[in-house]
Scaffold this active site. Structure first.
Site, PDB file in Angstrom:
ATOM      1  N   ASP A   1       0.913  -1.131   0.000  1.00  0.00           N
ATOM      2  CA  ASP A   1       0.000   0.000   0.000  1.00  0.00           C
ATOM      3  C   ASP A   1       0.952   1.180   0.000  1.00  0.00           C
ATOM      4  O   ASP A   1       1.563   1.492   1.033  1.00  0.00           O
ATOM      5  CB  ASP A   1      -0.864   0.005   1.264  1.00  0.00           C
ATOM      6  CG  ASP A   1      -1.829   1.184   1.260  1.00  0.00           C
ATOM      7  OD1 ASP A   1      -1.404   2.283   0.861  1.00  0.00           O
ATOM      8  OD2 ASP A   1      -2.983   1.015   1.641  1.00  0.00           O
ATOM      9  N   HIS A   2       1.136   1.806  -1.152  1.00  0.00           N
ATOM     10  CA  HIS A   2       2.258   2.756  -1.248  1.00  0.00           C
ATOM     11  C   HIS A   2       2.102   3.948  -0.308  1.00  0.00           C
ATOM     12  O   HIS A   2       3.075   4.624   0.002  1.00  0.00           O
ATOM     13  CB  HIS A   2       2.496   3.196  -2.701  1.00  0.00           C
ATOM     14  CG  HIS A   2       1.547   4.238  -3.203  1.00  0.00           C
ATOM     15  ND1 HIS A   2       0.289   3.948  -3.646  1.00  0.00           N
ATOM     16  CD2 HIS A   2       1.663   5.584  -3.313  1.00  0.00           C
ATOM     17  CE1 HIS A   2      -0.317   5.067  -4.024  1.00  0.00           C
ATOM     18  NE2 HIS A   2       0.502   6.069  -3.826  1.00  0.00           N
TER      19      HIS A   2
ATOM     20  N   HIS B   1      -5.743   2.911   1.176  1.00  0.00           N
ATOM     21  CA  HIS B   1      -5.079   4.134   1.644  1.00  0.00           C
ATOM     22  C   HIS B   1      -5.839   4.822   2.784  1.00  0.00           C
ATOM     23  O   HIS B   1      -5.256   5.149   3.818  1.00  0.00           O
ATOM     24  CB  HIS B   1      -4.910   5.136   0.499  1.00  0.00           C
ATOM     25  CG  HIS B   1      -4.244   4.577  -0.723  1.00  0.00           C
ATOM     26  ND1 HIS B   1      -3.315   3.571  -0.667  1.00  0.00           N
ATOM     27  CD2 HIS B   1      -4.368   4.872  -2.041  1.00  0.00           C
ATOM     28  CE1 HIS B   1      -2.894   3.283  -1.891  1.00  0.00           C
ATOM     29  NE2 HIS B   1      -3.520   4.052  -2.742  1.00  0.00           N
TER      30      HIS B   1
HETATM   31  C1  BG6 Z   1      -3.429   4.509  -6.302  1.00  0.00           C
HETATM   32  C2  BG6 Z   1      -4.786   4.526  -6.933  1.00  0.00           C
HETATM   33  O1  BG6 Z   1      -3.335   3.476  -5.367  1.00  0.00           O
HETATM   34  O2  BG6 Z   1      -3.209   5.739  -5.639  1.00  0.00           O
HETATM   35  C3  BG6 Z   1      -4.928   5.693  -7.887  1.00  0.00           C
HETATM   36  O3  BG6 Z   1      -5.000   3.315  -7.637  1.00  0.00           O
HETATM   37  C4  BG6 Z   1      -4.570   6.996  -7.206  1.00  0.00           C
HETATM   38  O4  BG6 Z   1      -6.254   5.777  -8.403  1.00  0.00           O
HETATM   39  C5  BG6 Z   1      -3.222   6.868  -6.494  1.00  0.00           C
HETATM   40  O5  BG6 Z   1      -4.503   8.015  -8.187  1.00  0.00           O
HETATM   41  C6  BG6 Z   1      -2.953   8.088  -5.637  1.00  0.00           C
HETATM   42  O6  BG6 Z   1      -1.641   8.022  -5.161  1.00  0.00           O
HETATM   43  P1  BG6 Z   1      -0.831   9.329  -4.763  1.00  0.00           P
HETATM   44  O7  BG6 Z   1       0.464   8.822  -4.242  1.00  0.00           O
HETATM   45  O8  BG6 Z   1      -0.716  10.152  -6.003  1.00  0.00           O
HETATM   46  O9  BG6 Z   1      -1.674  10.011  -3.721  1.00  0.00           O
END
Ligand code: BG6
Length: 511
Positions: A199-200, A262
């Site tokens: 989960d980045h 997230h």
């Molecule tokens: C991803 C989603 O996990 O996170 C995307 O699949 C989203 O839809 C993205 O745009 C958002 O990541 P960040 O790091 O730009 O907030």
């Protein structure tokens, strides 16, 4: 401004001098895809630039395209040049990094191809003295996770000398049942300690700082509970639409794409009890306890306490953009949501009665991710109602992105005769305190995986528990309760989102 040199900032010292991993070979399945080009290769290049990649490290790109080592390297160079967070790209570092990049064509349905991959890895291992360590990164669409895992087992790639780890991107399953099945498949091939579910958001510095803020200080924790906190708002807003991901997004929707992972991770970190140590299972145990304490929504709750919306055409940052249903690969008359607002309760001693409002959406007026902790109003207005007309309740905002930082809002006297109170803010900004750009989430996560530290990855039970919160909402939505609303691109979602809070005497924070 004068040209005077900036004194070194002691707070920035030692920011990068952390652990270096053992030599390893990282196989990236889906090596020609979007994630590899935008995130993984640039992150590996930046790790290499910071000298955090071990000697002997190699990347083997694996995908269906007919490419050679050289043509893949050229492609990798283009992507790194375009997407690296550090610019301009250092050609010397890039060249050294590319020397350790290889490519092999793999059709996931063919065991022969996996055996070929095994031979290629063995040769590289031998030549580069790697000692058997392997990371298999599934940067591929979710339906391939199962076959890749099974082929790794059938070709013997999941065992041998050294460690063997698998990295799986979100979404992990599409509901509790499919997540559970996938967990079982993966755990038949890899030990849970070797499964790294990404989960980045957990790799973002500011997300990790939620724990630092709460548990490395003494002044916040005593008021971090239902006796002082009125409500919590979690916002994950994006300006972008669904880009070229219609096929995926139309099946997923915002609830699965953002909230299940997230947003619930942000909630868990905000609400968890302090863990005994910053150690993988201790931290994840505490997060799971919070997820388990979230009250499941009944059908009636879903109708009352959730809002789903879909963007129509409109204006975002001065540009006219099309509506969701006009996006490529979106079904005609699609009912997929691109905006979600909902209210949850965490039924435990600390949080009894405190609403946690979550809102996430595409095509919002601005990109902002933040957690806002709103405190109760003072029990008695010492200065009278008139003096306090412009006074908002105290609030702490944890700004995850952009303008990463933390702000504390409190009341102060307006400088004038008599007494009038107004809200003011005290701000901490990462950029000005540390004077360095934080590493990309993927840099941290790739390195942690090679080091073997799963603290910032989600555990099997954590993912499944998160789905148990989402499943009843999806079920009620399928029955059309509440109905899908629309909102013009460039706005904060359907009016029902604002009304949901107004009905409870609150309003969304305007970031
Ligand atoms: C991803 C989603 O996990 O996170 C995307 O699949 C989203 O839809 C993205 O745009 C958002 O990541 P960040 O790091 O730009 O907030």
């Amino acid at each position: 401004m004068t040209g005077a040199a900036i004194a070194p900032n002691p707070l920035a010292e030692g920011l990068y001098d952390y652990r270096v991993a053992e030599p390893a070979i990282m196989v990236i399945f889906g090596a020609t895809g979007d994630l590899s080009g935008r995130k993984l290769l640039p992150a590996l290049y930046n790790l290499s630039k910071q000298r955090l990649l071990p000697a002997g490290f190699a990347v083997v790109g694996a995908a269906i395209d007919d490419l050679t080592d050289d043509s893949y390297r050229r492609r990798a160079a283009e992507k790194i040049t375009q997407f690296s967070r550090t610019q301009p790209v250092d050609q010397r570092v890039l060249q050294t990094f590319l020397d350790a990049v290889f490519y092999i064509k793999v059709d996931f349905s063919k065991l022969e191809d996996f055996k070929g991959l095994a031979r290629k890895i063995d040769e590289l291992d031998h030549a580069r003295h790697v000692g058997g360590n392997r990371v298999f990164y599934c940067a591929t669409p979710p339906p391939t996770y199962e076959i890749i895992t099974e082929q790794l087992k059938a070709s013997g790639l999941n065992a041998g000398d050294g460690y063997h780890r698998i990295v799986i991107e979100k979404p992990f399953g599409s509901d509790m049942k499919s997540a559970h099945e996938l967990n079982q498949i993966v755990q038949r091939v890899f030990h849970e300690d070797s499964v790294f579910r990404i989960d980045h958001y957990l790799g973002k510095e500011t997300v990790q700082n939620i724990m630092a803020f709460r548990f490395a200080n003494t002044i916040f924790e005593p008021v971090w509970n239902c006796h002082f906190i009125d409500s919590v708002q979690i916002t994950v807003a994006e300006e972008i639409g669904i880009e070229n991901r219609g096929a995926y997004y139309d099946k997923a929707g915002t609830l699965r794409d953002i909230v299940q992972n997230h947003a619930l991770q942000l909630l868990a970190l905000t609400a968890m009890e302090p863990s005994v140590a910053f150690e993988a299972n201790a931290v994840r145990d505490e997060k799971v306890k919070v997820l388990k304490a979230i009250r499941p929504l009944t059908d009636a709750d879903v109708a009352k306490a959730t809002v789903r919306g879909q963007y129509t055409n409109g204006w975002v940052l001065g540009e006219h953009v099309k509506g969701y249903r006009e996006e490529p690969n979106v079904a005609q008359g699609s009912l997929t949501e691109t905006f979600v607002a909902l209210r949850l309760f965490v039924d435990n001693w600390r949080w009894a009665g405190v609403p946690f409002y979550i809102r996430a959406g595409k095509r919002m007026p601005k990109r902002v991710t933040e957690i806002r902790i709103q405190f109760n109003r003072p029990p008695h207005l010492t200065f009278g109602r008139d003096a306090a007309q412009e006074l908002d309740p105290n609030a702490i905002t944890l700004r995850i992105q952009p303008e990463e930082g933390i702000s504390l809002k409190f009341g102060a006297k307006v400088p004038a005769a008599g007494i009038r109170l107004r809200s003011v803010a005290m701000d901490f900004l990462y950029a000005s305190s540390f004077l360095v750009e934080a590493p990309e989430a993927y840099e941290r996560l790739l390195l942690d995986c090679m080091i073997g530290d799963p603290t910032l990855f989600t555990r099997a039970d954590e993912v499944e528990t998160a789905w148990t919160i989402i499943d009843p909402i999806e079920a009620a939505w399928r029955d059309g309760r509440p109905p899908l609303q629309t909102y013009p691109s460039g706005t904060w979602g359907p009016a029902a989102g604002a009304k949901m809070l107004e009905a409870e005497g609150r309003e969304w924070h305007r970031p």
